[in-house]
Design an enzyme around this catalytic site. Structure first.
Site, PDB file in Angstrom:
ATOM      1  N   ASP A  29      -3.101  -6.084   3.875  1.00 43.26           N
ATOM      2  CA  ASP A  29      -1.677  -5.986   4.201  1.00 43.26           C
ATOM      3  C   ASP A  29      -1.542  -5.931   5.724  1.00 43.26           C
ATOM      4  O   ASP A  29      -0.954  -5.005   6.273  1.00 43.26           O
ATOM      5  CB  ASP A  29      -1.035  -4.751   3.537  1.00 43.26           C
ATOM      6  CG  ASP A  29       0.466  -4.662   3.836  1.00 43.26           C
ATOM      7  OD1 ASP A  29       1.037  -5.675   4.295  1.00 43.26           O
ATOM      8  OD2 ASP A  29       1.055  -3.579   3.626  1.00 43.26           O
ATOM      9  N   ASN A  85       1.576   7.039   4.652  1.00 42.11           N
ATOM     10  CA  ASN A  85       2.092   7.152   3.290  1.00 42.11           C
ATOM     11  C   ASN A  85       0.980   6.811   2.310  1.00 42.11           C
ATOM     12  O   ASN A  85       0.960   7.298   1.181  1.00 42.11           O
ATOM     13  CB  ASN A  85       3.259   6.187   3.078  1.00 42.11           C
ATOM     14  CG  ASN A  85       3.637   6.062   1.622  1.00 42.11           C
ATOM     15  OD1 ASN A  85       4.158   7.018   1.043  1.00 42.11           O
ATOM     16  ND2 ASN A  85       3.312   4.937   0.997  1.00 42.11           N
ATOM     17  N   HIS A  86       0.064   5.937   2.778  1.00 40.51           N
ATOM     18  CA  HIS A  86      -1.007   5.460   1.900  1.00 40.51           C
ATOM     19  C   HIS A  86      -2.223   5.138   2.749  1.00 40.51           C
ATOM     20  O   HIS A  86      -2.123   4.995   3.970  1.00 40.51           O
ATOM     21  CB  HIS A  86      -0.561   4.198   1.154  1.00 40.51           C
ATOM     22  CG  HIS A  86       0.086   3.188   2.063  1.00 40.51           C
ATOM     23  ND1 HIS A  86       1.443   3.125   2.256  1.00 40.51           N
ATOM     24  CD2 HIS A  86      -0.439   2.244   2.871  1.00 40.51           C
ATOM     25  CE1 HIS A  86       1.725   2.174   3.124  1.00 40.51           C
ATOM     26  NE2 HIS A  86       0.604   1.619   3.528  1.00 40.51           N
ATOM     27  N   ARG A 113       5.044   4.577  15.865  1.00 36.01           N
ATOM     28  CA  ARG A 113       6.014   3.927  14.980  1.00 36.01           C
ATOM     29  C   ARG A 113       5.583   4.406  13.593  1.00 36.01           C
ATOM     30  O   ARG A 113       4.432   4.203  13.183  1.00 36.01           O
ATOM     31  CB  ARG A 113       5.919   2.410  15.122  1.00 36.01           C
ATOM     32  CG  ARG A 113       6.871   1.621  14.216  1.00 36.01           C
ATOM     33  CD  ARG A 113       6.204   1.281  12.911  1.00 36.01           C
ATOM     34  NE  ARG A 113       6.988   0.365  12.107  1.00 36.01           N
ATOM     35  CZ  ARG A 113       6.654   0.023  10.865  1.00 36.01           C
ATOM     36  NH1 ARG A 113       5.548   0.501  10.307  1.00 36.01           N
ATOM     37  NH2 ARG A 113       7.390  -0.778  10.180  1.00 36.01           N
ATOM     38  N   ASP A 165       5.423   4.476   9.728  1.00 38.97           N
ATOM     39  CA  ASP A 165       5.599   3.515   8.633  1.00 38.97           C
ATOM     40  C   ASP A 165       6.212   4.188   7.404  1.00 38.97           C
ATOM     41  O   ASP A 165       5.850   5.310   7.046  1.00 38.97           O
ATOM     42  CB  ASP A 165       4.211   2.958   8.267  1.00 38.97           C
ATOM     43  CG  ASP A 165       4.274   1.784   7.319  1.00 38.97           C
ATOM     44  OD1 ASP A 165       4.888   0.772   7.685  1.00 38.97           O
ATOM     45  OD2 ASP A 165       3.710   1.880   6.212  1.00 38.97           O
ATOM     46  N   LEU A 206       6.835   8.369   2.612  1.00 36.42           N
ATOM     47  CA  LEU A 206       5.880   9.353   3.123  1.00 36.42           C
ATOM     48  C   LEU A 206       6.289  10.786   2.781  1.00 36.42           C
ATOM     49  O   LEU A 206       5.461  11.605   2.400  1.00 36.42           O
ATOM     50  CB  LEU A 206       5.764   9.173   4.649  1.00 36.42           C
ATOM     51  CG  LEU A 206       5.131  10.300   5.459  1.00 36.42           C
ATOM     52  CD1 LEU A 206       3.648  10.411   5.138  1.00 36.42           C
ATOM     53  CD2 LEU A 206       5.312  10.048   6.949  1.00 36.42           C
ATOM     54  N   GLU A 261      10.507   3.979  10.491  1.00 34.80           N
ATOM     55  CA  GLU A 261      11.003   2.898   9.650  1.00 34.80           C
ATOM     56  C   GLU A 261      11.694   3.507   8.436  1.00 34.80           C
ATOM     57  O   GLU A 261      11.039   4.030   7.541  1.00 34.80           O
ATOM     58  CB  GLU A 261       9.831   2.013   9.186  1.00 34.80           C
ATOM     59  CG  GLU A 261      10.280   0.849   8.357  1.00 34.80           C
ATOM     60  CD  GLU A 261       9.186   0.241   7.487  1.00 34.80           C
ATOM     61  OE1 GLU A 261       9.320  -0.934   7.130  1.00 34.80           O
ATOM     62  OE2 GLU A 261       8.211   0.942   7.129  1.00 34.80           O
ATOM     63  N   HIS A 266       7.963  -7.988  12.097  1.00 27.58           N
ATOM     64  CA  HIS A 266       6.792  -8.644  11.525  1.00 27.58           C
ATOM     65  C   HIS A 266       6.886  -8.820  10.008  1.00 27.58           C
ATOM     66  O   HIS A 266       6.030  -9.443   9.402  1.00 27.58           O
ATOM     67  CB  HIS A 266       5.544  -7.818  11.855  1.00 27.58           C
ATOM     68  CG  HIS A 266       5.609  -6.438  11.248  1.00 27.58           C
ATOM     69  ND1 HIS A 266       6.469  -5.463  11.729  1.00 27.58           N
ATOM     70  CD2 HIS A 266       4.977  -5.880  10.193  1.00 27.58           C
ATOM     71  CE1 HIS A 266       6.329  -4.375  10.988  1.00 27.58           C
ATOM     72  NE2 HIS A 266       5.434  -4.601  10.050  1.00 27.58           N
ATOM     73  N   ASP A 267       7.900  -8.224   9.391  1.00 31.64           N
ATOM     74  CA  ASP A 267       8.074  -8.355   7.945  1.00 31.64           C
ATOM     75  C   ASP A 267       9.076  -9.468   7.648  1.00 31.64           C
ATOM     76  O   ASP A 267       9.489 -10.189   8.535  1.00 31.64           O
ATOM     77  CB  ASP A 267       8.563  -7.023   7.367  1.00 31.64           C
ATOM     78  CG  ASP A 267       7.456  -5.971   7.377  1.00 31.64           C
ATOM     79  OD1 ASP A 267       6.279  -6.343   7.198  1.00 31.64           O
ATOM     80  OD2 ASP A 267       7.771  -4.780   7.574  1.00 31.64           O
TER      81      ASP A 267
HETATM   82  C1  NOJ Z   1       6.118  -1.401   6.254  1.00 34.25           C
HETATM   83  C2  NOJ Z   1       5.410  -2.367   7.144  1.00 34.25           C
HETATM   84  O1  NOJ Z   1       6.305  -2.817   8.128  1.00 34.25           O
HETATM   85  C3  NOJ Z   1       4.912  -3.489   6.260  1.00 34.25           C
HETATM   86  O2  NOJ Z   1       4.385  -4.543   7.020  1.00 34.25           O
HETATM   87  C4  NOJ Z   1       3.912  -2.938   5.284  1.00 34.25           C
HETATM   88  O3  NOJ Z   1       3.543  -3.942   4.364  1.00 34.25           O
HETATM   89  C5  NOJ Z   1       4.463  -1.745   4.514  1.00 34.25           C
HETATM   90  N1  NOJ Z   1       5.192  -0.824   5.342  1.00 34.25           N
HETATM   91  C6  NOJ Z   1       3.356  -0.973   3.863  1.00 34.25           C
HETATM   92  O4  NOJ Z   1       2.628  -0.280   4.838  1.00 34.25           O
END
Ligand code: NOJ
Length: 548
Positions: free
Chosen positions: A65, A107-108, A202, A204, A209, A240, A307-308
């Site tokens: 990921d 969170n993971h 930053r 996530d 979380l 985020e 980036h998403d």
């Molecule tokens: C948010 C991130 O911006 C994204 O790229 C990611 O896939 C997920 N969180 C999981 O970490």
């Protein structure tokens, strides 16, 4: 505003720049960008005026990921260099007056993390309770964030003999942040990077979380903030949180703003695209009017793209379809049923005036701007790369093989370069550095104008009434002056004139982005905007000591 406040709360008026080391510059020509490459581009970023780098995850990871699946929180993926190279980048950035924040993804973990590998082997593992296990998945399982890849958020692990929770991909088991031992481990991660010199994080997936099913979820976020504050009083937490404003506001904490220091404004971002699709400022204006007032110690982070996917999940279905039809007419341009995989310039047909209007607006909105690498030169996406990879292509430095990103074989790069009209042949840093009319110079000018306009980060915001639905006029009143920004969402040929008549105390109006001179006639100012026109006007009084 005191000078000490400005330096303690540097992030209130920072210009952030997000990049992934692996896609930025490959110094050793092995195909992957590296910290050494980045260190050679810090002068470039300084020239642009960036004041804070946000480094996407660079930790050891299977990168299933994009690095948001971490296998070791205390290291650097050898593909990018080593911890020493990281420290050199931080030191050099600091020397250039740039801060550095890094992604905190807690969170993971990755399922390759030794904690998870131990946890799944035995119920007696000291790490078993680092994760969230069940014999049976709940019947009312919530939907996965990645619905095209995962059916739900519970996955059966053969070795463990139980299901574990994963809010994202199945290879990203959720940490059990209700467990004090997990909290201690996370504190160690935060402490480690702060000690090494980073200026914040930053954060996530914040709602996931802190979601521990209990009542006092926000206490944990307060605890993280307090801990960061103890280790680095000026440390920033840019979170985020993609939620409606009424839910999002809680993540800033109480009236003193004691949780996240900053949050991305996903609501305004999504409404911005609806406004662009409709050529009508209305949807964005509605969002800005609904935007909660923040404590002085908090800030919004404004962005155009990240980036998403460009998520449109907070729009209604009809609104989302309008944006899809306008900017992602083909199914392949859409993802997860809620977002778009493209960058802005191709969505806007490469129209430079339209593109510039959007960035001018973003830099003028109350808050701090966040750029995603390549936006400063108007990079496009790779239309046939799967999913979010479309916007993660190598940086385009010059019109030479691999866009001068790497001397390796094209097949060895993390992603192929963009081809077609937005390829490195047409869009690259080298050419733009030499062209004063380029997007790079335009963004640089915006950054400079933002830097001398602290009222954008600190001032009182107001939307000024005027009769044109296609225009947004807003004012930022600071202790030392006022900025009025005007943006026209209507295209070519739709010139409008806006009359501003509440500027009576002022004596001069200065065009911060251009060289127009405005004459005030008894406090009345008439500003004519072309289609997609934009203007930043500083209202100055006699004897004003500011840079104008
Ligand atoms: C948010 C991130 O911006 C994204 O790229 C990611 O896939 C997920 N969180 C999981 O970490």
């Amino acid at each position: 505003m005191k000078v000490s406040d400005i330096s303690d709360m540097w992030w209130k008026t920072a210009v952030f720049y997000n990049l992934n080391v692996g896609s930025y510059l490959d110094w050793n020509d092995d195909g992957t960008g590296d910290f050494e490459g980045l260190s050679h581009r810090l002068d470039y970023l300084g020239e642009l005026g960036v004041t804070c780098l946000w480094l996407a995850p660079f930790y050891p990871s299977p990168r299933a990921d994009n690095g948001y699946d971490i296998a070791d929180y205390f290291g650097v993926d050898p593909r990018y260099g080593d911890l020493g190279d990281f420290v050199e980048v931080v030191r050099t950035a600091h020397e250039r007056g740039m801060r550095v924040i890094v992604d905190l993804v807690v969170n993971h973990t990755s399922d390759a993390h030794p904690w998870f590998q131990s946890a799944r082997q035995s119920r007696d593992s000291p790490y078993r309770d680092f994760y969230i296990w069940r014999d049976e998945p709940p019947e009312d399982q919530r939907a996965s964030m990645f619905p095209d890849a995962e059916d739900g958020v519970w996955f059966y692990d053969e070795a463990a003999g139980q299901y574990y929770e994963h809010s994202f991909y199945r290879h990203q088991p959720d940490l059990n942040t209700a467990n004090p031992k997990v909290r201690e481990a996370i504190a160690k991660v935060i402490g480690f990077w702060l000690q090494i010199g980073v200026d914040g994080f930053r954060v996530d997936a914040v709602p996931f979380l802190i979601d521990n099913g209990g009542e006092n979820e926000h206490e944990y976020l307060q605890a993280i903030r307090t801990f960061v504050g103890r280790r680095n009083g000026a440390g920033a937490l840019l979170g985020e949180v993609n939620l409606p404003y009424d839910k999002q506001i809680a993540f800033f904490g109480d009236e003193d703003g004691d949780e996240l220091t900053m949050q991305f404004d996903f609501v305004a971002n999504q409404r911005l695209y609806l406004s662009l699709a409709r050529e009508d400022a209305g949807p964005l204006v509605e969002a800005l009017r609904a935007r909660p007032q923040l404590a002085r110690t908090n800030q919004w982070a404004n962005f155009v793209r990240n980036h998403d996917e460009l998520t449109l999940d907070q729009l209604s279905e009809d609104e989302r379809n309008e944006v899809f039809e306008a900017f992602a007419p083909e199914e392949s341009m859409r993802i997860h049923g809620r977002g778009i995989v493209r960058r802005l310039p191709p969505m806007l047909g490469g129209d430079p005036r339209w593109i510039r209007m959007v960035y001018s607006l973003t830099f003028s909105l109350p808050g701090a701007p966040v750029l995603y690498y390549g936006e400063e030169i108007g990079m496009g996406e790779h239309p046939t790369l799967p999913g979010r990879a479309a916007v993660r292509t190598p940086m385009q430095w010059a019109d030479s093989p691999n866009g001068a990103f790497s001397g390796a074989d094209a097949d060895d790069l993390p992603h192929p370069l963009v081809s077609g009209g937005f390829s490195a042949e047409h869009i690259n840093v080298s050419a733009q550095l030499h062209d004063p009319e380029s997007m790079f110079h335009f963004v640089r000018q915006l950054v400079a104008a933002y830097a001398i306009s602290p009222e954008i980060g600190w001032g009182d915001f107001e939307i000024l009434p005027q009769p044109h639905a296609c225009v947004l006029v807003h004012s930022l009143q600071g202790s030392m002056g006022r900025l009025i920004a005007l943006h026209n969402f209507a295209p070519d040929g739709r010139k409008v004139t806006v009359t501003l008549d509440d500027t009576d105390e002022s004596t001069r109006a200065i065009d911060l982005l251009g060289n127009e001179t405005y004459l005030l006639d008894d406090g009345v100012l008439n500003v004519t905007l072309d289609g997609f026109g934009y203007r930043w006007i500083r209202i100055a009084r006699t004897g004003d000591k500011r840079l104008l």
